[in-house]
Structure formats: structure tokens, C-alpha cells
Scaffold this motif. Structure first.
Motif, PDB file in Angstrom:
ATOM      1  N   GLU A  29       0.851  -1.184   0.000  1.00  0.00           N
ATOM      2  CA  GLU A  29       0.000   0.000   0.000  1.00  0.00           C
ATOM      3  C   GLU A  29       0.893   1.242   0.000  1.00  0.00           C
ATOM      4  O   GLU A  29       1.860   1.319   0.752  1.00  0.00           O
ATOM      5  N   THR A  30       0.551   2.203  -0.852  1.00  0.00           N
ATOM      6  CA  THR A  30       1.293   3.459  -0.859  1.00  0.00           C
ATOM      7  C   THR A  30       0.876   4.281   0.358  1.00  0.00           C
ATOM      8  O   THR A  30      -0.136   3.991   0.998  1.00  0.00           O
ATOM      9  N   ILE A  31       1.633   5.312   0.655  1.00  0.00           N
ATOM     10  CA  ILE A  31       1.287   6.219   1.752  1.00  0.00           C
ATOM     11  C   ILE A  31      -0.076   6.857   1.495  1.00  0.00           C
ATOM     12  O   ILE A  31      -0.822   7.142   2.420  1.00  0.00           O
ATOM     13  N   GLN A  65      18.869   6.830   1.592  1.00  0.00           N
ATOM     14  CA  GLN A  65      17.862   7.771   1.092  1.00  0.00           C
ATOM     15  C   GLN A  65      18.438   8.853   0.186  1.00  0.00           C
ATOM     16  O   GLN A  65      17.954   9.040  -0.927  1.00  0.00           O
ATOM     17  N   VAL A  66      19.429   9.585   0.644  1.00  0.00           N
ATOM     18  CA  VAL A  66      19.969  10.691  -0.148  1.00  0.00           C
ATOM     19  C   VAL A  66      20.644  10.187  -1.428  1.00  0.00           C
ATOM     20  O   VAL A  66      20.349  10.698  -2.521  1.00  0.00           O
ATOM     21  N   PRO A  67      21.543   9.192  -1.367  1.00  0.00           N
ATOM     22  CA  PRO A  67      22.155   8.730  -2.623  1.00  0.00           C
ATOM     23  C   PRO A  67      21.133   8.193  -3.628  1.00  0.00           C
ATOM     24  O   PRO A  67      21.227   8.501  -4.828  1.00  0.00           O
ATOM     25  N   VAL A  68      20.153   7.417  -3.167  1.00  0.00           N
ATOM     26  CA  VAL A  68      19.139   6.870  -4.081  1.00  0.00           C
ATOM     27  C   VAL A  68      18.294   8.003  -4.652  1.00  0.00           C
ATOM     28  O   VAL A  68      18.023   8.046  -5.856  1.00  0.00           O
ATOM     29  N   TYR A  69      17.892   8.928  -3.805  1.00  0.00           N
ATOM     30  CA  TYR A  69      17.103  10.066  -4.271  1.00  0.00           C
ATOM     31  C   TYR A  69      17.881  10.859  -5.326  1.00  0.00           C
ATOM     32  O   TYR A  69      17.355  11.156  -6.407  1.00  0.00           O
ATOM     33  N   ASN A  70      19.140  11.197  -5.038  1.00  0.00           N
ATOM     34  CA  ASN A  70      19.935  12.004  -5.964  1.00  0.00           C
ATOM     35  C   ASN A  70      20.165  11.311  -7.300  1.00  0.00           C
ATOM     36  O   ASN A  70      20.094  11.938  -8.349  1.00  0.00           O
ATOM     37  N   LYS A  71      20.442  10.016  -7.279  1.00  0.00           N
ATOM     38  CA  LYS A  71      20.790   9.306  -8.510  1.00  0.00           C
ATOM     39  C   LYS A  71      19.573   8.899  -9.341  1.00  0.00           C
ATOM     40  O   LYS A  71      19.550   9.080 -10.554  1.00  0.00           O
ATOM     41  N   PHE A  72      18.533   8.349  -8.693  1.00  0.00           N
ATOM     42  CA  PHE A  72      17.453   7.738  -9.458  1.00  0.00           C
ATOM     43  C   PHE A  72      16.142   8.517  -9.459  1.00  0.00           C
ATOM     44  O   PHE A  72      15.282   8.262 -10.295  1.00  0.00           O
ATOM     45  N   ILE A  73      15.978   9.467  -8.542  1.00  0.00           N
ATOM     46  CA  ILE A  73      14.735  10.242  -8.503  1.00  0.00           C
ATOM     47  C   ILE A  73      15.003  11.652  -9.026  1.00  0.00           C
ATOM     48  O   ILE A  73      14.441  12.060 -10.042  1.00  0.00           O
ATOM     49  N   ALA A  74      15.854  12.413  -8.356  1.00  0.00           N
ATOM     50  CA  ALA A  74      16.171  13.781  -8.790  1.00  0.00           C
ATOM     51  C   ALA A  74      17.141  13.788  -9.968  1.00  0.00           C
ATOM     52  O   ALA A  74      17.162  14.737 -10.744  1.00  0.00           O
ATOM     53  N   LYS A 106       2.732   6.996  10.095  1.00  0.00           N
ATOM     54  CA  LYS A 106       2.518   8.389  10.500  1.00  0.00           C
ATOM     55  C   LYS A 106       3.856   9.092  10.751  1.00  0.00           C
ATOM     56  O   LYS A 106       4.070  10.226  10.329  1.00  0.00           O
ATOM     57  N   LYS A 107       4.777   8.391  11.399  1.00  0.00           N
ATOM     58  CA  LYS A 107       6.109   8.946  11.663  1.00  0.00           C
ATOM     59  C   LYS A 107       6.861   9.186  10.346  1.00  0.00           C
ATOM     60  O   LYS A 107       7.540  10.204  10.190  1.00  0.00           O
ATOM     61  N   LEU A 108       6.722   8.265   9.395  1.00  0.00           N
ATOM     62  CA  LEU A 108       7.341   8.439   8.081  1.00  0.00           C
ATOM     63  C   LEU A 108       6.819   9.707   7.402  1.00  0.00           C
ATOM     64  O   LEU A 108       7.586  10.483   6.833  1.00  0.00           O
ATOM     65  N   GLU A 109       5.522   9.908   7.469  1.00  0.00           N
ATOM     66  CA  GLU A 109       4.902  11.080   6.843  1.00  0.00           C
ATOM     67  C   GLU A 109       5.401  12.374   7.478  1.00  0.00           C
ATOM     68  O   GLU A 109       5.616  13.366   6.788  1.00  0.00           O
ATOM     69  N   GLU A 110       5.602  12.364   8.773  1.00  0.00           N
ATOM     70  CA  GLU A 110       6.057  13.556   9.487  1.00  0.00           C
ATOM     71  C   GLU A 110       7.520  13.877   9.205  1.00  0.00           C
ATOM     72  O   GLU A 110       7.909  15.042   9.206  1.00  0.00           O
ATOM     73  N   ASN A 111       8.324  12.859   8.958  1.00  0.00           N
ATOM     74  CA  ASN A 111       9.777  13.043   8.878  1.00  0.00           C
ATOM     75  C   ASN A 111      10.359  12.995   7.472  1.00  0.00           C
ATOM     76  O   ASN A 111      11.580  13.022   7.316  1.00  0.00           O
ATOM     77  N   ASN A 112       9.523  12.909   6.456  1.00  0.00           N
ATOM     78  CA  ASN A 112      10.037  12.806   5.090  1.00  0.00           C
ATOM     79  C   ASN A 112       9.283  13.734   4.155  1.00  0.00           C
ATOM     80  O   ASN A 112       8.111  14.023   4.356  1.00  0.00           O
ATOM     81  N   GLU A 113       9.962  14.156   3.105  1.00  0.00           N
ATOM     82  CA  GLU A 113       9.340  14.993   2.091  1.00  0.00           C
ATOM     83  C   GLU A 113       8.499  14.129   1.163  1.00  0.00           C
ATOM     84  O   GLU A 113       8.737  12.931   1.009  1.00  0.00           O
ATOM     85  N   GLN A 114       7.530  14.750   0.503  1.00  0.00           N
ATOM     86  CA  GLN A 114       6.619  14.028  -0.385  1.00  0.00           C
ATOM     87  C   GLN A 114       7.370  13.289  -1.490  1.00  0.00           C
ATOM     88  O   GLN A 114       6.968  12.208  -1.892  1.00  0.00           O
ATOM     89  N   LEU A 115       8.475  13.867  -1.968  1.00  0.00           N
ATOM     90  CA  LEU A 115       9.224  13.202  -3.033  1.00  0.00           C
ATOM     91  C   LEU A 115       9.735  11.828  -2.607  1.00  0.00           C
ATOM     92  O   LEU A 115       9.828  10.918  -3.427  1.00  0.00           O
ATOM     93  N   ILE A 116      10.074  11.671  -1.343  1.00  0.00           N
ATOM     94  CA  ILE A 116      10.479  10.355  -0.832  1.00  0.00           C
ATOM     95  C   ILE A 116       9.240   9.504  -0.587  1.00  0.00           C
ATOM     96  O   ILE A 116       9.188   8.324  -0.942  1.00  0.00           O
ATOM     97  N   LEU A 117       8.211  10.107   0.011  1.00  0.00           N
ATOM     98  CA  LEU A 117       6.983   9.360   0.342  1.00  0.00           C
ATOM     99  C   LEU A 117       6.323   8.755  -0.894  1.00  0.00           C
ATOM    100  O   LEU A 117       5.684   7.708  -0.804  1.00  0.00           O
TER     101      LEU A 117
END
Length: 174
Positions: A29-31, A65-74, A106-117
Motif C-alpha cells: 500500500e502506498t502512503i 535515502q539521499v544517494p538513491v534520491y539524488n541518482k534515481f529520482i532527482a 505516520k512517523k514516516l509522513e512527518e519526517n520525510n518529504e513528499q518526493l520520498i513518500l
């Protein structure tokens, strides 16, 4: 005679190669509450699936999180646009941990940006499908690079290491 021995060694080596391992098909299930079957949702593309196996795996999972986000998402690197890789962070809630699912989400939603979520898929169910692909340590995260057919072409566990990305790039560039 030399050729017969060589052919025998070649056949023996070919037969001993491991079969291509498939990632288990599981409903997640997605967020946002959408039901998605993994890895079917990524069919036709490479996908990188990071599996969080327990609370003790969180610190090592965060290193990805940061390396995966930088390379494959952003796609912030010079050659990163070359890679079409779907990203999935997959926390597992099995056994008694199923009861903590909503609190952790809920904790994930509070501590992460939508781009990660947007890349978080939550699994609540039995652990058995994951044991079959070698996930056996709840203290470590596992990462799987799947080809377009959902077959595992690379896997690693633990904290992020640049050599992991180097190996993935080799595979993606073939």
C-alpha cells in the motif's frame, strides 16, 4: 580429447550457474492508500527495492535515502539521466510488528518529504516470501536491483556503500 574435456567443463559450469531469482510478488500500500503489487507495478523497467526489515534497520536504511534520491529520482549527477530505475522503499510489517504499522507510517509522513513518500510502499503480511530471497536479518536493510522482468540482478544489505552504486551502474549500462 582436449575438446571433450573442455566441453565437459563448459557444460558443468553452465549447469552449476544459479537460476535467476525473482522478487516475490506481494501486495503493498502506498502512503496515499493505493494498493500496488510489487514488483509487477515496475514491469518493463529496472527497479531498486529497499526493504526495511525492522526498527533496528532504520539507521542503515537512512544512509541510502539521499544517494538513491539524488541518482534515481532527482537525477542530480552528470550521467544519471541515462538510468530509468523505479525506486521503492518497502518497510515490512510482519508478525507482531503489524500492530505498529499505522504509527510508523505516520512517523514516516512527518519526517520525510513528499518526493520520498511517493516511493514508499508498505507491506503488512507474512514474512515467508522474503525469507525465500535471503532476507533473514531484521537488523539490516536489504536492497534489490530488478531487471525489467522482476528478476534480481543485484542485491546488497546494510548501510549504503559507493561500491554498491558502482556495481548497479555496471549492470544498468550493459
Amino acid at each position: 580429447m582436449k575438446y571433450v574435456a573442455f566441453i565437459g567443463m563448459l557444460v558443468s559450469a553452465t549447469l552449476s550457474l544459479p537460476a535467476q531469482e525473482s522478487f516475490p510478488s506481494v501486495t503493498t500500500e502506498t502512503i496515499q492508500g493505493e494498493m500496488v503489487t510489487i514488483p509487477d507495478a515496475f514491469e518493463g523497467s529496472f527497479s531498486l527495492i529497499g526493504v526495511g526489515t525492522g526498527k533496528k534497520a532504520e539507521d542503515e536504511l537512512r544512509t541510502w535515502q539521499v544517494p538513491v534520491y539524488n541518482k534515481f529520482i532527482a537525477k542530480t549527477g552528470l550521467m544519471d539521466n541515462m538510468y530509468d530505475v523505479k525506486v521503492c522503499f518497502l518497510p515490512l510489517f510482519t508478525g507482531a510488528m503489524k500492530m505498529a504499522r499505522n504509527q510508523v507510517v505516520k512517523k514516516l509522513e512527518e519526517n520525510n518529504e513528499q518526493l520520498i513518500l511517493d516511493h514508499v510502499y508498505v507491506y503488512s503480511g507474512e514474512r515467508d516470501p522474503f525469507v525465500n530471497i535471503g532476507i533473514d536479518d531484521k537488523k539490516r536493510p536489504y536492497f534489490f536491483l530488478l531487471n525489467a522482468k522482476g528478476e534480481v540482478v543485484w542485491k546488497g544489505k546494510g548501510a549504503f556503500k559507493q561500491v554498491y552504486f558502482d556495481r548497479m551502474e555496471e549492470i544498468l549500462s550493459q
